[in-house]
Design a protein around this motif. Structure first.
Motif, PDB file in Angstrom:
ATOM      1  N   MET A   1       0.854  -1.231   0.086  1.00 16.33           N
ATOM      2  CA  MET A   1      -0.026   0.007  -0.103  1.00 16.33           C
ATOM      3  C   MET A   1       0.871   1.202   0.055  1.00 16.33           C
ATOM      4  SD  MET A   1      -2.746   1.412  -0.070  1.00 16.33           S
ATOM      5  CE  MET A   1      -3.735   0.139  -0.218  1.00 16.33           C
ATOM      6  N   ALA A   2       2.153   1.165   0.700  1.00 22.51           N
ATOM      7  CA  ALA A   2       3.109   2.420   0.785  1.00 22.51           C
ATOM      8  C   ALA A   2       3.334   2.560  -0.493  1.00 22.51           C
ATOM      9  CB  ALA A   2       3.916   2.076   1.636  1.00 22.51           C
ATOM     10  N   LYS A   3       3.886   1.466  -1.243  1.00 25.78           N
ATOM     11  CA  LYS A   3       4.412   1.723  -2.540  1.00 25.78           C
ATOM     12  C   LYS A   3       3.264   2.311  -3.670  1.00 25.78           C
ATOM     13  CE  LYS A   3       7.686  -1.815  -2.412  1.00 25.78           C
ATOM     14  NZ  LYS A   3       8.080  -3.417  -3.054  1.00 25.78           N
ATOM     15  N   LYS A   4       1.975   1.994  -3.591  1.00 27.22           N
ATOM     16  CA  LYS A   4       0.650   2.360  -4.277  1.00 27.22           C
ATOM     17  C   LYS A   4       0.564   3.899  -4.168  1.00 27.22           C
ATOM     18  CE  LYS A   4      -4.015   1.498  -5.413  1.00 27.22           C
ATOM     19  NZ  LYS A   4      -5.298   0.612  -5.165  1.00 27.22           N
ATOM     20  N   LEU A   5       0.593   4.151  -2.666  1.00 29.69           N
ATOM     21  CA  LEU A   5       0.632   5.821  -2.537  1.00 29.69           C
ATOM     22  C   LEU A   5       1.484   6.574  -2.982  1.00 29.69           C
ATOM     23  CD1 LEU A   5      -0.530   5.553   1.180  1.00 29.69           C
ATOM     24  CD2 LEU A   5      -1.765   6.022  -0.288  1.00 29.69           C
ATOM     25  N   ARG A   6       2.847   5.964  -3.007  1.00 34.86           N
ATOM     26  CA  ARG A   6       3.975   6.875  -3.589  1.00 34.86           C
ATOM     27  C   ARG A   6       4.095   6.805  -5.040  1.00 34.86           C
ATOM     28  NH1 ARG A   6       7.051   3.465   0.776  1.00 34.86           N
ATOM     29  NH2 ARG A   6       6.986   4.876   2.405  1.00 34.86           N
ATOM     30  N   ARG A   7       3.349   6.002  -5.793  1.00 35.98           N
ATOM     31  CA  ARG A   7       3.156   6.059  -6.965  1.00 35.98           C
ATOM     32  C   ARG A   7       2.106   7.307  -7.388  1.00 35.98           C
ATOM     33  NH1 ARG A   7       3.864   0.243  -6.915  1.00 35.98           N
ATOM     34  NH2 ARG A   7       1.576   0.158  -6.935  1.00 35.98           N
ATOM     35  N   GLN A   8       1.292   7.508  -6.372  1.00 38.46           N
ATOM     36  CA  GLN A   8       0.231   8.513  -6.694  1.00 38.46           C
ATOM     37  C   GLN A   8       0.726   9.696  -6.258  1.00 38.46           C
ATOM     38  OE1 GLN A   8      -3.204   6.826  -4.736  1.00 38.46           O
ATOM     39  NE2 GLN A   8      -3.366   5.298  -6.173  1.00 38.46           N
ATOM     40  N   GLY A   9       2.005  10.109  -5.823  1.00 31.52           N
ATOM     41  CA  GLY A   9       2.394  11.133  -5.154  1.00 31.52           C
ATOM     42  C   GLY A   9       2.055  11.489  -3.503  1.00 31.52           C
ATOM     43  N   LEU A  10       1.727  10.302  -3.004  1.00 29.60           N
ATOM     44  CA  LEU A  10       1.349  10.549  -1.604  1.00 29.60           C
ATOM     45  C   LEU A  10       2.262   9.591  -0.651  1.00 29.60           C
ATOM     46  CD1 LEU A  10      -2.642   9.426  -2.121  1.00 29.60           C
ATOM     47  CD2 LEU A  10      -1.454  11.688  -1.687  1.00 29.60           C
ATOM     48  N   ILE A  11       2.090   9.907   0.390  1.00 31.20           N
ATOM     49  CA  ILE A  11       3.139   9.103   1.368  1.00 31.20           C
ATOM     50  C   ILE A  11       2.174   8.734   2.606  1.00 31.20           C
ATOM     51  CG2 ILE A  11       5.371  10.239   0.903  1.00 31.20           C
ATOM     52  CD1 ILE A  11       4.836  11.974   3.467  1.00 31.20           C
TER      53      ILE A  11
END
Length: 203
Positions: A18-28
């Protein structure tokens, strides 16, 4: 202490994927917690957070969080307790928000700022800053950007301890009073020529 608005979203899932998915969306991934707050997983826009931190570099900030949860919003006040950075890119990868109440004291680490030129330094000594941050307890709106430490009267061999500092009104230091903050050490002059020269002379 300056307040800044910042919007975050409640995240329902946790874990590395989930963390990796968030970072791909510009989120942390982030988390909100506190003495009376159950840990709440969040997602935050990393570029917006970076802009805030760069714009207010060196300032103490209170984040006025708008927490979005399935279309519902709530307001929380928080300090950044910790930021985690990528070991290679140095990008922010996680943020810890510590929820506060404006009418209750909090303990925070505040940078120490040395002011003045020590007598001992003028005599050739070296100023050594032992404590770069000091933990204080105060109301959130009283948190300073730094604690100034005047070293003007320090001579070679002198040390300022926490007990020697006077906290601003409404604030107290949490550190051990006997902890050293700054000292002036003597710099030993090297003999001209050094040992090699002496050896050559003896020969």
């Amino acid at each position: 202490m300056k307040q800044v608005p910042f919007t975050v979203e409640v995240r329902k899932k946790t874990g590395k994927e989930m963390a990796k998915k968030l970072r791909r969306q510009g989120l942390i991934p982030a988390i909100l917690y506190g003495p009376q707050t159950d840990p709440l997983p969040l997602a935050a826009k990393v570029n917006e957070l970076k802009r805030i931190l760069q714009r207010h570099r060196g300032e103490s900030l209170i984040f006025n969080l708008t927490v979005v949860d399935n279309g519902n919003t709530s307001q929380r006040m928080a300090l950044i307790k910790e930021l985690q950075y990528h070991p290679v890119t140095d990008e922010i990868i996680h943020a810890d928000f510590y929820e506060i109440r404006m009418d209750r004291p909090v303990e925070v680490d505040v940078p120490i700022k040395v002011v003045g030129k020590a007598k001992g330094v003028e005599k050739g000594g070296l100023l050594e800053l032992i404590m770069r941050e000091i933990t204080v307890s105060c109301l959130p709106n009283q948190i300073p950007d730094s604690i100034e430490v005047d070293v003007t009267e320090l001579d070679i061999g002198d040390t300022l301890h926490v007990r020697d500092l006077t906290p601003p009104e409404g604030m107290k230091f949490v550190e051990d009073p006997d902890e050293p903050v700054v000292t002036i050490i003597e710099v030993e002059a090297e003999s001209e020529g050094g040992e090699e020269t002496e050896g050559e002379s003896a020969a």
